[in-house]
Design an enzyme around this catalytic site. Sequence first.
Site, PDB file in Angstrom:
ATOM      1  N   CYS A 123      17.928  11.584   1.979  1.00 23.98           N
ATOM      2  CA  CYS A 123      18.130  10.954   3.297  1.00 23.98           C
ATOM      3  C   CYS A 123      17.083  11.425   4.290  1.00 23.98           C
ATOM      4  CB  CYS A 123      19.515  11.301   3.833  1.00 23.98           C
ATOM      5  SG  CYS A 123      20.845  10.866   2.723  1.00 23.98           S
ATOM      6  N   PRO A 127      17.152   4.642  11.431  1.00 25.11           N
ATOM      7  CA  PRO A 127      16.907   3.295  11.969  1.00 25.11           C
ATOM      8  C   PRO A 127      15.640   3.240  12.819  1.00 25.11           C
ATOM      9  CG  PRO A 127      19.227   3.867  12.193  1.00 25.11           C
ATOM     10  CD  PRO A 127      18.528   5.100  11.686  1.00 25.11           C
ATOM     11  N   GLY A 128      15.319   4.311  13.534  1.00 29.15           N
ATOM     12  CA  GLY A 128      14.158   4.299  14.438  1.00 29.15           C
ATOM     13  C   GLY A 128      12.939   4.985  13.872  1.00 29.15           C
ATOM     14  N   GLU A 362       8.887   5.328  -0.507  1.00 26.16           N
ATOM     15  CA  GLU A 362       8.166   6.575  -0.867  1.00 26.16           C
ATOM     16  C   GLU A 362       6.852   6.621  -0.082  1.00 26.16           C
ATOM     17  OE1 GLU A 362       9.630   8.695  -2.896  1.00 26.16           O
ATOM     18  OE2 GLU A 362      11.044   7.488  -4.041  1.00 26.16           O
TER      19      GLU A 362
END
Length: 380
Positions: A123, A127-128, A362
């Site tokens: 993780c 979102p930003g 990636e």
Amino acid sequence: MDFAMSEEQTAIFDMAHAFGQENIAPFARQWESEGTIPKSLWPQIGELGFGGLYVSEDSGGSGLSRLDATLVFEALSMACPSVAAFLSIHNMCAKMLDTFGSDEMKSRIMPGVLSLETVLSYCLTEPGSGSDAAALKTRAEKTNEGYVLNGTKAFISGGGYSDAYVCMVRTGDAGPKGISTVYVEDGTPGLSFGAMEDKMGWRSQPTAQVQFDDCKISADNLVGDEGQGFKYAMMGLDGGRLNISSCSLGAAQTALNLTLTYMSERKAFGTSIDQFQGLQFRLADMEIELQAARVFLRQAAWKLDQGAPDASKHCAMAKKFVTEAGSKIVDQCLQLHGGYGYLADYGIEKLVRDLRVHQILEGTNEIMRVIVARNMLAAR
Ligand SMILES: Cc1cc2nc3c(=O)[nH]c(=O)nc-3n(C[C@H](O)[C@H](O)[C@H](O)COP(=O)(O)OP(=O)(O)OC[C@H]3O[C@@H](n4cnc5c(N)ncnc54)[C@H](O)[C@@H]3O)c2cc1C
């Protein structure tokens, strides 16, 4: 210089290939339509030693080199790149935990990680913040007992499905040095998930947001040292880029194999279509590009194994080159199948959809070029 695979490497490739053809390929389309991979598959893969491919043997892992691991991902993705890529993410996390986790943490969690009873997600993205990952905002406030997490991770492969989450969170100031890595188990109060994302490819893998709402974890779940998390996350990515490239390579090989067979069977204008020289040239071009991609990828893996100073640059170059070659080849294979290539039964359109994302994650292929150019400029 020796370009041959050793007997052991051939055996590793053959084992992964046989497993994939028997246990993954026949079900890949069903899992895609169900939007999930059966959890029961993972311990079977764990039995092959693929739960900790490059986790040290001292920690109970397989202790393979990066080059060996690329063979596993290439072979498995010949069955299904979505399943193979998911295993790559787990292995990226496993290696981070093995390298940086405390002895106590490792003895607590590594047995499950290696057997794949504990499936891991990585993780980093929010979102930003995607490419600019160091701008992440998910906060981990230190308390007497450990940390309280608040924030949201986006696009997490295995979100809501995995058993534990290796998360990059902010424990300090803005920038990469304020980031730490923590281990969050499924079921921890305050951990929740967004709805499953509806995606173009990799549809058998559940992808969802991972949300932290006053999510409390113990201090023992800090991985390594505070403030080092961005470094750990980036170290995982060099190998992750090799694995994703391998997944493109294996899938492209499958598409090319299917196309060779199809072209000998399909007739047009009174002959099989493999007799048209224009199409033969396209086959040749695909073969040349695929072989070039394979050699380039294995060289990058070898450099990472050797700890070469330019290993990161080579991993980035290979990721860009191989994932783009893979996508181009599967798209061409679809074209050579004509209308049938567009039908799911022929096994090509799924590969076109699955491979597209390899150019995005990636590190996007634009970011791969940023890395390459930065290295070139620094070396002037
Ligand atoms: C199916 C799927 C699964 C994923 N799984 C995971 C996961 O398990 N864990 C995880 O942490 N993340 C995951 N991701 C997230 C993925 O890593 C990000 O989507 C990726 O890093 C790009 O970030 P972004 O989407 O925010 O795009 P942005 O960073 O917003 O980029 C938008 C565009 O701008 C370009 N760009 C940005 N910066 C530059 C620059 N400096 N120079 C040139 N071009 C630039 C990008 O290349 C891109 O074309 C997943 C994504 C997908 C689609």
